[in-house]
Design a protein around this motif. Structure first.
Motif, PDB file in Angstrom:
ATOM      1  N   TYR A  18     -29.550  20.722 -13.959  1.00 24.23           N
ATOM      2  CA  TYR A  18     -29.602  20.602 -12.497  1.00 24.23           C
ATOM      3  C   TYR A  18     -29.147  21.919 -11.874  1.00 24.23           C
ATOM      4  O   TYR A  18     -29.673  22.357 -10.865  1.00 24.23           O
ATOM      5  CB  TYR A  18     -28.684  19.475 -12.013  1.00 24.23           C
ATOM      6  CG  TYR A  18     -29.171  18.087 -12.341  1.00 24.23           C
ATOM      7  CD1 TYR A  18     -30.184  17.491 -11.597  1.00 24.23           C
ATOM      8  CD2 TYR A  18     -28.607  17.368 -13.400  1.00 24.23           C
ATOM      9  CE1 TYR A  18     -30.616  16.200 -11.889  1.00 24.23           C
ATOM     10  CE2 TYR A  18     -29.035  16.082 -13.700  1.00 24.23           C
ATOM     11  CZ  TYR A  18     -30.041  15.497 -12.939  1.00 24.23           C
ATOM     12  OH  TYR A  18     -30.473  14.239 -13.235  1.00 24.23           O
ATOM     13  N   VAL A  24     -27.947  19.538 -18.915  1.00 26.69           N
ATOM     14  CA  VAL A  24     -27.474  18.166 -19.171  1.00 26.69           C
ATOM     15  C   VAL A  24     -28.340  17.489 -20.236  1.00 26.69           C
ATOM     16  O   VAL A  24     -27.993  16.421 -20.719  1.00 26.69           O
ATOM     17  CB  VAL A  24     -27.409  17.309 -17.891  1.00 26.69           C
ATOM     18  CG1 VAL A  24     -26.396  17.885 -16.920  1.00 26.69           C
ATOM     19  CG2 VAL A  24     -28.756  17.190 -17.226  1.00 26.69           C
ATOM     20  N   HIS A  43     -22.932   7.260 -23.658  1.00 26.27           N
ATOM     21  CA  HIS A  43     -21.856   7.152 -22.676  1.00 26.27           C
ATOM     22  C   HIS A  43     -22.319   7.540 -21.289  1.00 26.27           C
ATOM     23  O   HIS A  43     -23.342   8.199 -21.128  1.00 26.27           O
ATOM     24  CB  HIS A  43     -20.689   8.055 -23.094  1.00 26.27           C
ATOM     25  CG  HIS A  43     -19.966   7.558 -24.294  1.00 26.27           C
ATOM     26  ND1 HIS A  43     -19.810   8.311 -25.436  1.00 26.27           N
ATOM     27  CD2 HIS A  43     -19.381   6.376 -24.543  1.00 26.27           C
ATOM     28  CE1 HIS A  43     -19.159   7.600 -26.334  1.00 26.27           C
ATOM     29  NE2 HIS A  43     -18.888   6.425 -25.824  1.00 26.27           N
ATOM     30  N   THR A  44     -21.537   7.152 -20.309  1.00 26.18           N
ATOM     31  CA  THR A  44     -21.819   7.565 -18.939  1.00 26.18           C
ATOM     32  C   THR A  44     -21.860   9.097 -18.866  1.00 26.18           C
ATOM     33  O   THR A  44     -21.037   9.775 -19.492  1.00 26.18           O
ATOM     34  CB  THR A  44     -20.781   6.945 -17.973  1.00 26.18           C
ATOM     35  OG1 THR A  44     -21.143   7.296 -16.664  1.00 26.18           O
ATOM     36  CG2 THR A  44     -19.372   7.412 -18.257  1.00 26.18           C
ATOM     37  N   GLY A  45     -22.888   9.603 -18.176  1.00 24.90           N
ATOM     38  CA  GLY A  45     -23.032  11.049 -18.042  1.00 24.90           C
ATOM     39  C   GLY A  45     -23.738  11.722 -19.212  1.00 24.90           C
ATOM     40  O   GLY A  45     -23.878  12.946 -19.236  1.00 24.90           O
ATOM     41  N   SER A  46     -24.224  10.937 -20.178  1.00 29.25           N
ATOM     42  CA  SER A  46     -24.846  11.546 -21.368  1.00 29.25           C
ATOM     43  C   SER A  46     -26.275  12.026 -21.117  1.00 29.25           C
ATOM     44  O   SER A  46     -26.846  12.701 -21.970  1.00 29.25           O
ATOM     45  CB  SER A  46     -24.800  10.568 -22.547  1.00 29.25           C
ATOM     46  OG  SER A  46     -25.486   9.375 -22.229  1.00 29.25           O
ATOM     47  N   GLY A  47     -26.852  11.652 -19.954  1.00 25.22           N
ATOM     48  CA  GLY A  47     -28.178  12.175 -19.616  1.00 25.22           C
ATOM     49  C   GLY A  47     -29.295  11.148 -19.645  1.00 25.22           C
ATOM     50  O   GLY A  47     -30.472  11.500 -19.508  1.00 25.22           O
ATOM     51  N   LYS A  48     -28.955   9.873 -19.769  1.00 25.86           N
ATOM     52  CA  LYS A  48     -29.971   8.817 -19.888  1.00 25.86           C
ATOM     53  C   LYS A  48     -30.868   8.744 -18.650  1.00 25.86           C
ATOM     54  O   LYS A  48     -32.093   8.785 -18.750  1.00 25.86           O
ATOM     55  CB  LYS A  48     -29.287   7.454 -20.122  1.00 25.86           C
ATOM     56  CG  LYS A  48     -28.329   7.448 -21.308  1.00 25.86           C
ATOM     57  CD  LYS A  48     -27.707   6.080 -21.531  1.00 25.86           C
ATOM     58  CE  LYS A  48     -26.816   5.565 -20.404  1.00 25.86           C
ATOM     59  NZ  LYS A  48     -25.588   6.360 -20.183  1.00 25.86           N
ATOM     60  N   SER A  49     -30.247   8.606 -17.484  1.00 22.64           N
ATOM     61  CA  SER A  49     -31.043   8.499 -16.254  1.00 22.64           C
ATOM     62  C   SER A  49     -31.783   9.799 -15.970  1.00 22.64           C
ATOM     63  O   SER A  49     -32.905   9.781 -15.446  1.00 22.64           O
ATOM     64  CB  SER A  49     -30.154   8.137 -15.056  1.00 22.64           C
ATOM     65  OG  SER A  49     -29.566   6.874 -15.239  1.00 22.64           O
ATOM     66  N   THR A  50     -31.174  10.909 -16.320  1.00 19.33           N
ATOM     67  CA  THR A  50     -31.839  12.201 -16.121  1.00 19.33           C
ATOM     68  C   THR A  50     -33.130  12.257 -16.922  1.00 19.33           C
ATOM     69  O   THR A  50     -34.170  12.702 -16.416  1.00 19.33           O
ATOM     70  CB  THR A  50     -30.900  13.355 -16.531  1.00 19.33           C
ATOM     71  OG1 THR A  50     -29.719  13.292 -15.734  1.00 19.33           O
ATOM     72  CG2 THR A  50     -31.564  14.706 -16.373  1.00 19.33           C
ATOM     73  N   TYR A  59     -37.836  15.342 -10.994  1.00 15.79           N
ATOM     74  CA  TYR A  59     -37.477  16.764 -11.044  1.00 15.79           C
ATOM     75  C   TYR A  59     -38.473  17.442 -11.969  1.00 15.79           C
ATOM     76  O   TYR A  59     -38.939  16.819 -12.912  1.00 15.79           O
ATOM     77  CB  TYR A  59     -36.066  16.967 -11.628  1.00 15.79           C
ATOM     78  CG  TYR A  59     -34.990  16.199 -10.925  1.00 15.79           C
ATOM     79  CD1 TYR A  59     -34.433  16.661  -9.737  1.00 15.79           C
ATOM     80  CD2 TYR A  59     -34.530  14.992 -11.448  1.00 15.79           C
ATOM     81  CE1 TYR A  59     -33.443  15.934  -9.087  1.00 15.79           C
ATOM     82  CE2 TYR A  59     -33.545  14.267 -10.801  1.00 15.79           C
ATOM     83  CZ  TYR A  59     -33.005  14.740  -9.626  1.00 15.79           C
ATOM     84  OH  TYR A  59     -32.041  14.026  -8.984  1.00 15.79           O
ATOM     85  N   GLN A  90     -31.936   1.481 -11.744  1.00 11.14           N
ATOM     86  CA  GLN A  90     -30.579   0.989 -12.004  1.00 11.14           C
ATOM     87  C   GLN A  90     -30.110   0.065 -10.883  1.00 11.14           C
ATOM     88  O   GLN A  90     -29.477  -0.937 -11.130  1.00 11.14           O
ATOM     89  CB  GLN A  90     -29.641   2.196 -12.145  1.00 11.14           C
ATOM     90  CG  GLN A  90     -28.362   1.913 -12.892  1.00 11.14           C
ATOM     91  CD  GLN A  90     -27.715   3.174 -13.468  1.00 11.14           C
ATOM     92  OE1 GLN A  90     -28.186   4.288 -13.263  1.00 11.14           O
ATOM     93  NE2 GLN A  90     -26.631   3.002 -14.191  1.00 11.14           N
TER      94      GLN A  90
END
Ligand code: ATP
Ligand code: MG
Length: 229
Positions: A18, A24, A43-50, A59, A90
């Motif tokens: 980003y 990420v 884990h949270t922040g691991s890049g799944k939604s990205t 993007y 989500q």
């Protein structure tokens, strides 16, 4: 059952940031066969939604790093892409409108198609249980529905467009086990009919997936079946 021929995804050497210099996702390589069911955990922040955002072209990904059915994502027409790909976000956005309207979303979709989509999403029974069935107003933001029921409406909405690929970003890490099972059942029943890429907060939600990807700080840490992981 007919072999599914469309809905394949190829991700090659995908690195994404980003902010410049702070990637990420790192060197992600995945080959998702048409009609297969993939789970993504991490884990949270691991890049799944990205990763899902890039597949949906929210993007721009590096040119050539993502292909759908052989076509580079950056060269697929917007309408064609929206036609092919259904998303269950989500936090699904529900209109203060009827169950039916929340599934059609203004698209020219017949009653039979609405019901078929709701059945496939495992939403039909609970909708029939509402006092006016498909014509029951769901309230502002779906106020009268549980989190799981909202996701099922969102799955039905995505399926009503007859996509080749279904992306699902599971509601939250702290869903109750009943909600988890509802989503789990819906995904299992869709297996083999569309390509499914489902982000899950627990391994058990995607236990029936053909392949589960474990993301760790934006890298593919593990790849395998539920039993193997
Ligand atoms: P969760 O399980 O909490 O949903 P996630 O695996 O989906 O997490 P992402 O949302 O993909 O994680 O986030 C990956 C990383 O990218 C995180 O460090 C996050 O802070 C960062 N990030 C996400 N969205 C943006 C954005 N729009 N701009 C800048 N950084 C972002
Ligand atoms: Mg996320």
């Amino acid at each position: 059952q007919a072999e599914v021929r469309e809905g394949g995804i190829r991700i090659e050497q995908l690195t994404f940031a980003y902010q410049p210099g702070r990637p990420v996702l790192h060197d992600v390589d995945l080959t998702i066969a048409p009609g297969s069911f993939w789970g993504i955990v991490g884990h949270t922040g691991s890049g799944k939604s990205t990763l899902l955002s890039l597949l949906l072209r929210f993007y721009p990904a590096p040119a050539g790093s993502i292909r759908i059915d052989g076509a580079p994502l950056d060269q697929i027409g917007e309408d064609h892409l929206r036609d092919r790909v259904g998303l269950v976000p989500q936090e699904p956005f529900l209109l203060a409108a009827t169950a039916r309207e929340n599934i059609t979303m203004g698209r020219p979709i017949s009653e039979a198609q609405v019901e078929a989509a709701a059945r496939a999403a495992q939403a039909h029974d609970f909708i029939l249980g509402l006092e006016r069935g498909y014509d029951t107003p769901l309230g502002e933001g779906g106020a009268r529905l549980s989190v799981g029921q909202k996701q099922l409406i969102a799955i039905a909405r995505a399926l009503a467009g007859d996509p080749r690929i279904l992306f699902l970003d599971e509601a939250t890490a702290n869903i109750d086990s009943e909600t988890e099972q509802v989503v789990q059942r819906a995904l299992a029943s869709l297996r083999g009919k569309v390509t499914i890429v489902a982000i899950a907060h627990r391994l058990s939600t995607v236990r029936e997936a053909d392949t589960i990807v474990v993301l760790n700080h934006g890298r593919v840490a593990e790849l395998g079946t539920h039993d193997a992981l």
